[in-house]
Design a protein around this motif. Structure first.
Motif, PDB file in Angstrom:
ATOM      1  N   TYR A  30      64.406  61.525  37.490  1.00  0.00           N
ATOM      2  CA  TYR A  30      64.150  60.122  37.750  1.00  0.00           C
ATOM      3  C   TYR A  30      65.409  59.489  38.340  1.00  0.00           C
ATOM      4  O   TYR A  30      66.477  60.108  38.417  1.00  0.00           O
ATOM      5  N   TYR A  31      65.289  58.234  38.755  1.00  0.00           N
ATOM      6  CA  TYR A  31      66.412  57.590  39.418  1.00  0.00           C
ATOM      7  C   TYR A  31      67.394  56.980  38.429  1.00  0.00           C
ATOM      8  O   TYR A  31      67.057  56.667  37.299  1.00  0.00           O
ATOM      9  N   LYS A  32      68.632  56.835  38.882  1.00  0.00           N
ATOM     10  CA  LYS A  32      69.689  56.260  38.060  1.00  0.00           C
ATOM     11  C   LYS A  32      69.238  54.912  37.502  1.00  0.00           C
ATOM     12  O   LYS A  32      68.602  54.126  38.191  1.00  0.00           O
ATOM     13  N   ASP A  33      69.574  54.665  36.256  1.00  0.00           N
ATOM     14  CA  ASP A  33      69.213  53.447  35.534  1.00  0.00           C
ATOM     15  C   ASP A  33      67.742  53.413  35.118  1.00  0.00           C
ATOM     16  O   ASP A  33      67.301  52.446  34.508  1.00  0.00           O
ATOM     17  N   ASP A  34      66.981  54.436  35.469  1.00  0.00           N
ATOM     18  CA  ASP A  34      65.601  54.516  35.029  1.00  0.00           C
ATOM     19  C   ASP A  34      65.494  55.679  34.045  1.00  0.00           C
ATOM     20  O   ASP A  34      66.479  56.334  33.740  1.00  0.00           O
ATOM     21  N   SER A  88      56.070  61.178  42.066  1.00  0.00           N
ATOM     22  CA  SER A  88      57.215  60.932  41.188  1.00  0.00           C
ATOM     23  C   SER A  88      56.757  59.933  40.124  1.00  0.00           C
ATOM     24  O   SER A  88      55.589  59.596  40.046  1.00  0.00           O
ATOM     25  N   TRP A  89      57.689  59.451  39.290  1.00  0.00           N
ATOM     26  CA  TRP A  89      57.299  58.496  38.255  1.00  0.00           C
ATOM     27  C   TRP A  89      58.374  57.449  38.054  1.00  0.00           C
ATOM     28  O   TRP A  89      59.520  57.633  38.455  1.00  0.00           O
ATOM     29  N   TYR A  90      57.983  56.323  37.448  1.00  0.00           N
ATOM     30  CA  TYR A  90      58.951  55.265  37.148  1.00  0.00           C
ATOM     31  C   TYR A  90      58.740  54.785  35.721  1.00  0.00           C
ATOM     32  O   TYR A  90      57.626  54.787  35.214  1.00  0.00           O
ATOM     33  N   GLY A  91      59.857  54.426  35.076  1.00  0.00           N
ATOM     34  CA  GLY A  91      59.799  54.165  33.648  1.00  0.00           C
ATOM     35  C   GLY A  91      60.429  52.858  33.213  1.00  0.00           C
ATOM     36  O   GLY A  91      60.047  51.792  33.673  1.00  0.00           O
ATOM     37  N   ARG A  92      61.452  52.963  32.336  1.00  0.00           N
ATOM     38  CA  ARG A  92      61.958  51.778  31.628  1.00  0.00           C
ATOM     39  C   ARG A  92      62.571  50.730  32.543  1.00  0.00           C
ATOM     40  O   ARG A  92      62.586  49.544  32.205  1.00  0.00           O
ATOM     41  N   ASP A 106      53.319  48.507  32.535  1.00  0.00           N
ATOM     42  CA  ASP A 106      53.444  49.134  31.228  1.00  0.00           C
ATOM     43  C   ASP A 106      53.575  50.634  31.457  1.00  0.00           C
ATOM     44  O   ASP A 106      52.630  51.287  31.900  1.00  0.00           O
ATOM     45  N   MET A 107      54.740  51.187  31.173  1.00  0.00           N
ATOM     46  CA  MET A 107      54.979  52.596  31.439  1.00  0.00           C
ATOM     47  C   MET A 107      54.136  53.514  30.563  1.00  0.00           C
ATOM     48  O   MET A 107      54.033  54.713  30.824  1.00  0.00           O
ATOM     49  N   TYR A 108      53.502  52.944  29.519  1.00  0.00           N
ATOM     50  CA  TYR A 108      52.652  53.734  28.630  1.00  0.00           C
ATOM     51  C   TYR A 108      51.162  53.478  28.883  1.00  0.00           C
ATOM     52  O   TYR A 108      50.325  53.781  28.035  1.00  0.00           O
ATOM     53  N   ALA A 109      50.846  52.917  30.040  1.00  0.00           N
ATOM     54  CA  ALA A 109      49.453  52.748  30.477  1.00  0.00           C
ATOM     55  C   ALA A 109      49.199  53.688  31.656  1.00  0.00           C
ATOM     56  O   ALA A 109      50.122  54.038  32.393  1.00  0.00           O
ATOM     57  N   MET A 110      47.947  54.085  31.839  1.00  0.00           N
ATOM     58  CA  MET A 110      47.599  55.043  32.890  1.00  0.00           C
ATOM     59  C   MET A 110      47.443  54.330  34.224  1.00  0.00           C
ATOM     60  O   MET A 110      46.336  54.040  34.690  1.00  0.00           O
ATOM     61  N   ASP A 151      53.611  57.056  43.002  1.00  0.00           N
ATOM     62  CA  ASP A 151      54.500  56.908  41.849  1.00  0.00           C
ATOM     63  C   ASP A 151      53.634  56.701  40.616  1.00  0.00           C
ATOM     64  O   ASP A 151      52.857  55.739  40.540  1.00  0.00           O
ATOM     65  N   LEU A 152      53.762  57.578  39.637  1.00  0.00           N
ATOM     66  CA  LEU A 152      52.959  57.523  38.428  1.00  0.00           C
ATOM     67  C   LEU A 152      53.692  56.785  37.318  1.00  0.00           C
ATOM     68  O   LEU A 152      54.925  56.774  37.277  1.00  0.00           O
ATOM     69  N   SER A 153      52.936  56.196  36.414  1.00  0.00           N
ATOM     70  CA  SER A 153      53.550  55.652  35.210  1.00  0.00           C
ATOM     71  C   SER A 153      54.118  56.800  34.382  1.00  0.00           C
ATOM     72  O   SER A 153      53.772  57.971  34.592  1.00  0.00           O
ATOM     73  N   TYR A 154      54.965  56.465  33.424  1.00  0.00           N
ATOM     74  CA  TYR A 154      55.581  57.496  32.587  1.00  0.00           C
ATOM     75  C   TYR A 154      54.528  58.346  31.891  1.00  0.00           C
ATOM     76  O   TYR A 154      54.599  59.575  31.877  1.00  0.00           O
ATOM     77  N   VAL A 155      53.512  57.703  31.313  1.00  0.00           N
ATOM     78  CA  VAL A 155      52.516  58.464  30.560  1.00  0.00           C
ATOM     79  C   VAL A 155      51.664  59.329  31.473  1.00  0.00           C
ATOM     80  O   VAL A 155      51.324  60.469  31.133  1.00  0.00           O
ATOM     81  N   ALA A 156      51.309  58.835  32.661  1.00  0.00           N
ATOM     82  CA  ALA A 156      50.520  59.643  33.592  1.00  0.00           C
ATOM     83  C   ALA A 156      51.308  60.876  34.025  1.00  0.00           C
ATOM     84  O   ALA A 156      50.768  61.985  34.120  1.00  0.00           O
ATOM     85  N   ALA A 157      52.612  60.689  34.283  1.00  0.00           N
ATOM     86  CA  ALA A 157      53.460  61.820  34.656  1.00  0.00           C
ATOM     87  C   ALA A 157      53.585  62.805  33.500  1.00  0.00           C
ATOM     88  O   ALA A 157      53.596  64.024  33.698  1.00  0.00           O
ATOM     89  N   ALA A 158      53.672  62.282  32.270  1.00  0.00           N
ATOM     90  CA  ALA A 158      53.786  63.155  31.106  1.00  0.00           C
ATOM     91  C   ALA A 158      52.553  64.036  30.964  1.00  0.00           C
ATOM     92  O   ALA A 158      52.646  65.232  30.668  1.00  0.00           O
TER      93      ALA A 158
END
Length: 305
Positions: A30-34, A88-92, A106-110, A151-158
């Motif tokens: 993931y990218y720096k700061d994410d 790829s994905w994006y998170g916090r 919401d990174m925990y939504a699909m 770009d997927l949410s964190y949960v979709a990427a997981a």
């Protein structure tokens, strides 16, 4: 990471707000700061997929827009769409911020971000090589980078196993409003237009005609089968015309060189469908589609009866 927050539901004068992040990668991809959040749900892999439903689209969401000199044209809500590329994905870093259609990320939504699929809409994302598949709700724009398609949410990427590597090859298939209304998205991810019913069966052959001189033999056509429940297939097209379906099947067989076995025409009222299979698992079918695409450029969707 570069993200765009495009409040397209606002009037025409609304500005395109671009948030530019550092483009250097961190160890997890993931990218720096994410990265992952600090309160990851214990049952993250049990979070259900998005459930497609017909949603209202603001006219502004279909207007072309420009980011970094590149013009993007959103597609229609009932336009079939299939794309292979890197996800790829994006998170916090973006958790709690506004998405392009004004919702809260919401990174925990699909959910997912895509440059041209309607806002909001739904898509099936399948990871090539594994067959893992999820359904996400498109509520954001991006990625604006030539090397990535979604770009997927964190949960979709997981759920696709992409958190560790940070990215991976996927197949993105739009779920249109027509798919949702008909329930087709549960069987196949690529929409097929509803054609007119097939022509009536030919009249029975009379005794007199049987005594007539034999005509020249007709050109050999691909075998026609009747669809039956059960099975996973690669589908290349669906037609109201049996002749068009046979022509495509012959083309697939010619260009694939037997790589996937023999393409057949299956009659599944009211359509004639061009398919190969059945395959034992969805993973086997996805891998076959990917191999065929790389070798010949032929595109197929996954169909489950």
């Amino acid at each position: 990471m570069i993200r765009a927050r495009t409040l397209l539901a606002l009037p025409l004068c609304a500005a395109l707000l671009v948030v530019a992040g550092c483009a250097s990668r961190s160890g997890g991809g993931y990218y720096k700061d994410d990265g992952p959040g600090r309160d990851i749900p214990a049952n993250i892999l049990s979070i259900p997929d998005a459930v497609p439903r017909v949603e209202t689209h603001a006219p502004a969401n279909f207007r072309p827009y420009v980011v970094f000199g590149q013009r993007y044209v959103p597609i229609g809500e009932n336009q079939a769409y299939r794309q292979t590329g890197i996800a790829s994905w994006y998170g916090r870093k973006f958790h709690g911020q506004k998405t392009a259609n004004g919702e809260t990320y919401d990174m925990y939504a699909m959910t997912a971000a895509h440059p041209t699929l309607p806002l909001p809409s739904y898509a099936r994302v399948t990871r090539a090589g594994t067959g893992r598949s999820v359904i996400v709700r498109i509520n954001d724009r991006g990625p604006f980078h030539s090397s990535r398609v979604i770009d997927l949410s964190y949960v979709a990427a997981a759920k696709l196993g992409l958190i560790g590597p940070g990215s991976g090859q996927v197949i993105v298939e739009a779920i249109t409003n027509n798919d949702i209304l008909s329930g087709r998205y549960a069987r196949t991810a690529v929409a097929q237009a509803s054609p007119p019913p097939p022509p009536a069966a030919p009249p029975p052959v009379s005794a007199a005609s049987q005594l007539a001189p034999a005509a020249a033999p007709a050109p050999r056509q691909t075998a026609l089968y009747t669809a039956h429940a059960g099975g996973i297939y690669l589908q290349f097209g669906a037609f109201s015309s049996q002749g068009n379906a046979h022509a495509l099947a012959q083309r697939v067989n010619r260009e694939s060189g037997g790589l996937l076995g023999t393409a057949s025409v299956v009659y599944d009222s009211p359509l004639y469908k061009v398919r190969t299979g059945p395959y034992d698992t969805r993973t086997e079918a996805v891998n076959a589609a990917y191999e065929l695409s790389q070798a010949t450029g032929l595109q197929a969707s996954i169909a489950v009866d």
